[in-house]
Scaffold this motif. Structure first.
Motif: not given
Length: 222
Positions: A121-128, A130-140
């Motif tokens: 999730i922290k990695t995804i937040a960093n990607y957001e 980098t790419f300047r867009r929201k990346m919705p994610c959820a834990v399953l």
């Protein structure tokens, strides 16, 4: 819609959850493309077994340099593209996540797995950033017991307190989910003589797919 399954640790039920979702969406009549970017290629192996739904296409032999093109081509041909990534951090993971409409982070109900999910999730937040867009994610939560443990409740509460979205549906550890890799096909084609408690697995899969579709519709509306 591109749905990516990502977690930096193997054994979290990533491929199983991806396949269950793909089969459930296909059962609703949607065309689905599965992109198997896991080095072990479990979904490619499933696709070669009997009873694969006609409206499911499996793409494998993906590389860092081709994965974006494969995802974009698949998106033009099918309303649902499900990407099963390798369980490590890599350029391929970064490329795939950059095209995701929803990222699902599978985690077992243990502190060790939860820590790995937090890393993702922290990695995804960093990607957001980098790419300047929201990346919705959820834990399953995957491979859970039918009776929810205290540890799982505590971990779920920690995620929610930290603002991490958690799917209400949990993938219970069931023989039927493992059996589709052994016998091929879907939950509906399994033989109840050979596999136990298929109806419960179907109900679990239906709930999971329904929640994912609802999340995607919510994002479109927003």
């Amino acid at each position: 819609m591109v749905i990516v399954f990502a977690v930096p640790k193997g054994g979290a039920g990533k491929s199983t959850s991806a396949l269950v979702l793909a089969c459930e969406l296909a059962g609703l009549g949607a065309n689905v493309t599965i992109i198997d970017a896991d080095p072990n290629k479990p979904l490619q192996a499933w696709g070669k077994r009997p009873n694969k739904p006609e409206n499911v296409t499996v793409k494998a032999d993906i590389t860092e340099s081709t994965i974006i093109d494969v995802i974009e081509e698949a998106s033009r041909r099918a309303p649902f593209v499900i990407v099963d990534l390798e369980g490590t951090a890599s350029a391929m993971v970064t490329h795939a996540i950059s095209r995701a409409d929803l990222i699902i982070v599978p985690s077992q109900g243990s502190q060790l797995d939860a820590a790995e999910a937090v890393k993702a999730i922290k990695t995804i937040a960093n990607y957001e950033k980098t790419f300047r867009r929201k990346m919705p994610c959820a834990v399953l939560f995957t491979r859970t017991s039918a009776i929810q443990t205290r540890d799982l409740r505590d971990i779920e509460a920690q995620f929610k307190k930290a603002g991490v979205r958690v799917l209400q549906t949990k993938m219970v550890e069931r023989a039927a989910f493992r059996a589709i890799f052994s016998y091929g096909g879907t939950l509906s084609t399994l033989d109840p003589v050979l596999v136990s408690n298929i109806p419960a697995a179907k109900a679990n899969a239906k709930s999971f797919a329904g929640e994912v579709v609802a999340m995607l519709k919510q994002q479109e509306a927003a």
